[in-house]
Design an enzyme around this catalytic site. Sequence first.
Site, PDB file in Angstrom:
ATOM      1  N   LYS A  80      -5.820   0.542  13.460  1.00 14.80           N
ATOM      2  CA  LYS A  80      -5.174   1.553  14.281  1.00 14.80           C
ATOM      3  C   LYS A  80      -5.905   1.731  15.607  1.00 14.80           C
ATOM      4  CE  LYS A  80      -5.363   3.170  10.524  1.00 14.80           C
ATOM      5  NZ  LYS A  80      -5.769   4.001   9.402  1.00 14.80           N
ATOM      6  N   GLU A  95       0.835  -1.194   0.000  1.00 12.08           N
ATOM      7  CA  GLU A  95       0.000   0.000   0.000  1.00 12.08           C
ATOM      8  C   GLU A  95       0.876   1.253   0.000  1.00 12.08           C
ATOM      9  OE1 GLU A  95      -1.920   2.692   2.994  1.00 12.08           O
ATOM     10  OE2 GLU A  95      -1.681   0.691   3.818  1.00 12.08           O
TER      11      GLU A  95
HETATM   12  N1  PSU Z   1      -2.298   2.184   8.535  1.00 10.05           N
HETATM   13  C1  PSU Z   1      -1.150   2.823   8.820  1.00 10.05           C
HETATM   14  N2  PSU Z   1      -0.928   4.032   8.260  1.00 10.05           N
HETATM   15  C2  PSU Z   1      -1.806   4.551   7.364  1.00 10.05           C
HETATM   16  C3  PSU Z   1      -2.995   3.846   7.046  1.00 10.05           C
HETATM   17  C4  PSU Z   1      -3.193   2.669   7.663  1.00 10.05           C
HETATM   18  O1  PSU Z   1      -0.330   2.338   9.570  1.00 10.05           O
HETATM   19  O2  PSU Z   1      -1.525   5.613   6.831  1.00 10.05           O
HETATM   20  C5  PSU Z   1      -3.924   4.339   5.980  1.00 10.05           C
HETATM   21  C6  PSU Z   1      -4.289   3.146   5.084  1.00 10.05           C
HETATM   22  O3  PSU Z   1      -4.023   3.509   3.765  1.00 10.05           O
HETATM   23  C7  PSU Z   1      -5.751   2.927   5.304  1.00 10.05           C
HETATM   24  C8  PSU Z   1      -6.178   4.352   5.535  1.00 10.05           C
HETATM   25  O4  PSU Z   1      -6.366   2.321   4.212  1.00 10.05           O
HETATM   26  O5  PSU Z   1      -5.167   4.839   6.412  1.00 10.05           O
HETATM   27  C9  PSU Z   1      -7.547   4.454   6.122  1.00 10.05           C
HETATM   28  O6  PSU Z   1      -7.938   5.789   6.036  1.00 10.05           O
HETATM   29  P1  PSU Z   1      -9.486   6.148   6.272  1.00 10.05           P
HETATM   30  O7  PSU Z   1      -9.692   5.903   7.745  1.00 10.05           O
HETATM   31  O8  PSU Z   1      -9.568   7.593   5.898  1.00 10.05           O
HETATM   32  O9  PSU Z   1     -10.269   5.245   5.386  1.00 10.05           O
END
Ligand code: PSU
Length: 284
Positions: free
Chosen positions: A139, A5
């Site tokens: 997270k 990713e």
């Molecule tokens: N996990 C991490 N760092 C990140 C993310 C996840 O350790 O930056 C990112 C991933 O790309 C995940 C996104 O898909 O955050 C989710 O964001 P949102 O909650 O806006 O969907």
Amino acid sequence: MVALESTIIAHGLPRPENLRVAREIEDAVRMRGAVPATIALIDGTVRVGLDDGELEAVALGADVRKCSARDLAIAVARGATGATTVAATAAVAARAGIGVFATGGLGGVHREARDTWDESADLVALARTPVCVVCAGVKSILDVAATLERLETLGIGLAGYHTDRFPGFYLRDSGHAVPWRVDSAEEVASALAARRALALDTAALVVVNALAEDEQLDPALHERVLADALAAAAREGIAGRDVTPFLLARFHEATAGESLRVNVRLVLSNARLAADIAVAAAAR
Ligand code: PSU
Ligand code: MN
């Protein structure tokens, strides 16, 4: 092959260390005998596998959009450069025929979701995308219990690697259990093959990988920083796709880089496990 990713690189880790980490993640996959394919949008083209210049453009570029699955088409039409979230990366990886994918933590249900409706598109994307995702849970900034319920409702497979507990990203244990435990990459490969044989491979299989006790962030420090970061986000009116990068950045500042070291450690560990699973799956 292992898909990687790019939002974690562009928006989840501070510059300029993020570029070094992006290279280290790719190297970790290669060292286990698999081929890394970092997925991103470069000048309006969806790329599966980046060369070093493209990796640098995503890590250090001036105008790198955070692209979820719904953003890809418009970003392509605009000729944009963008980083892909778990949702977007999974969608592209599946179309490219890559079955295994590594990340840090999944998006999920945010703590104020009852009022804000903020639930990551990662969840619905994984409900309809047949990939194996290796991560350190979701997270810790999220509502973990609610996220686990949504994973169940959406039919997304969930297993702990050498653990019965759902990890809390920076923490070894989020305080919740996982429904299944697997103890080798071969076992995961065998489950993936069974899903195909049973024609039950419509959703993702999430394999959670936890840090060792002495590698995690100090739980007391974690709790303190989390409370501060959530309060700051509310105070500053941070919303939508900015919430996750904002909270991660607060963590990195407030722990004087310790959360960053933990973050890098867990991503590398996930990349290695994903590579082992890809190699085991290819050997079947
Ligand atoms: N996990 C991490 N760092 C990140 C993310 C996840 O350790 O930056 C990112 C991933 O790309 C995940 C996104 O898909 O955050 C989710 O964001 P949102 O909650 O806006 O969907
Ligand atoms: Mn969101």
